[in-house]
Design a protein around this motif. Structure first.
Motif, short mmCIF file in Angstrom:
data_model
loop_
_atom_site.label_atom_id
_atom_site.label_comp_id
_atom_site.label_asym_id
_atom_site.label_seq_id
_atom_site.Cartn_x
_atom_site.Cartn_y
_atom_site.Cartn_z
N GLY A 1 0.84 -1.19 0.00
CA GLY A 1 0.00 0.00 0.00
C GLY A 1 0.87 1.24 0.00
N CYS A 2 0.22 2.42 0.08
CA CYS A 2 0.98 3.69 0.03
C CYS A 2 1.79 3.89 1.30
N GLY A 3 1.37 3.24 2.40
CA GLY A 3 2.12 3.37 3.65
C GLY A 3 1.72 4.58 4.49
N ARG A 4 0.82 5.41 3.98
CA ARG A 4 0.46 6.63 4.69
C ARG A 4 -1.02 6.76 5.04
N CYS A 5 -1.91 6.14 4.28
CA CYS A 5 -3.35 6.33 4.51
C CYS A 5 -3.78 5.61 5.79
N CYS B 1 -3.43 1.77 5.53
CA CYS B 1 -2.05 1.28 5.62
C CYS B 1 -1.53 1.36 7.05
N CYS C 1 -6.04 -0.16 0.70
CA CYS C 1 -5.41 1.08 0.24
C CYS C 1 -5.79 1.34 -1.22
#
Ligand SMILES: [Zn+2]
Ligand SMILES: [Zn+2]
Length: 332
Positions: free
Chosen positions: A85-89, A92, A100
């Motif tokens: 995933g983006c790692g920030r949302c 995630c 994500c």
């Protein structure tokens, strides 16, 4: 490094490729074992799938870490989470990478090394061998998450459609939760495996009295059904064989299915759901379930092959030869 390349229909070549560059926040993992997944069948049959290095059920040992990685060090035993995933949302952050909006798959398990984000690794306990470790994500994690999502519980009937690797682990998970399990698969040897793995009843779904048999045994229909086949006819049977107010969860991929909302769902208060892969928290829940109940996904493995013999592994798995259920590739 040695990597298996899918080059065309039923053709895999072992090639030497350069080590991937280690970017910040990423980890270089030396792969020890990788599972062959049912969803990899298309790669072998080459039904529109991309050529290249594949394999998304990998585990191994951390070889090196990129800039900014503090949670892993060389020598750590890890399994590789296959959805990035983006790692920030918010999803995630909660370890729910499959939710994500920027999710994508990560592959590379059919090679000696791969790189992935540090957040995509999970710790593999020392007492679990790599050949079992590679089964803890997709192979066990997918049906275990689905079983919890659909609400499998003790002393209820669960109908598992399809006794391939995912269905086989679904049986074990449902038994671990104390449910009674009926397994349906048209292939006799798969039903033998299902029995060995703890199924209470095994049935051929193509027999004309299938629905009547399920309804008789369960006194009105299964409480829950898990489709692990991705086959339209089996999915229809799963819905029909579920009792009023029951739940059906789809785990096997399928592009389309015709249902009658009135007859199939509304008049019987049926809940239809889907479930894909697992979340980080599921991994730890499954480790705990294994410790408590003795559940062992390695029980599904019928074939171990070295990376050099990946083509043979696919031939046996996709051709349903030698009573094959699950293949693990020993890489390291
Ligand atoms: Zn898979
Ligand atoms: Zn995200």
């Amino acid at each position: 490094l040695k990597a298996a390349f899918f080059v065309g229909k039923e053709r895999i070549e072992i090639r030497d490729v350069p080590l991937p560059e280690l970017e910040p926040d990423k980890v270089l993992v030396k792969i020890m074992a990788s599972g062959i997944c049912g969803s990899d069948k298309g790669l072998w049959m080459n039904e529109g799938e991309k050529p290249g290095i594949h394999g998304h059920e990998a585990c191994g040992v951390v070889e090196a870490v990129g800039e900014g990685v503090t949670q892993w060090k060389k020598g750590d035993r890890v399994v590789v989470f296959a959805v990035v995933g983006c790692g920030r949302c918010s999803y995630c952050t909660a370890g729910q990478f499959t939710y994500c909006s920027q999710r994508r798959g990560t592959e590379g398990g059919y090679a000696e090394y791969l790189t992935t984000f540090a957040r995509n690794l999970l710790p593999l306990p020392d007492e679990i061998p790599f050949e079992r470790g590679c089964l803890l994500l997709d192979a066990l994690g997918t049906p275990a998450k689905a079983a919890r999502r659909v609400g499998v519980q003790a002393e209820e009937w669960v109908l598992v459609m399809g006794s391939g690797p995912i269905g086989a682990n679904a049986i074990q998970v449902c038994k671990a939760y104390g449910a009674w399990v009926i397994v349906a698969d048209p292939e006799g040897y798969r039903l033998k495996h299902a029995e060995r793995l703890g199924a209470d009843v095994t049935l051929d779904p193509t027999s004309s009295d299938f629905l009547k048999t399920v309804r008789d045994i369960t006194r009105g229909g299964a409480h829950k059904a898990m489709d692990c086949s991705g086959n339209s006819a089996a999915e229809k049977l799963a819905i029909a064989a579920t009792r009023v107010a029951g739940r059906v969860i789809f785990v096997g991929e399928n592009r389309s299915l015709e249902i009658s909302p009135s007859e199939d769902l509304i008049r019987r208060d049926i809940t239809l759901m889907g479930s894909w892969y697992l979340h980080r928290s599921d991994y730890f829940e499954n480790l705990d379930l294994m410790r408590r109940t003795g559940l062992d996904p390695f029980q599904t493995v019928t074939h171990l092959v070295p990376l050099d013999d990946l083509a043979r592994g696919f031939e046996v798995f996709c051709g349903h030869k030698e009573e094959c259920l699950k293949v693990v590739v020993q890489v390291g």
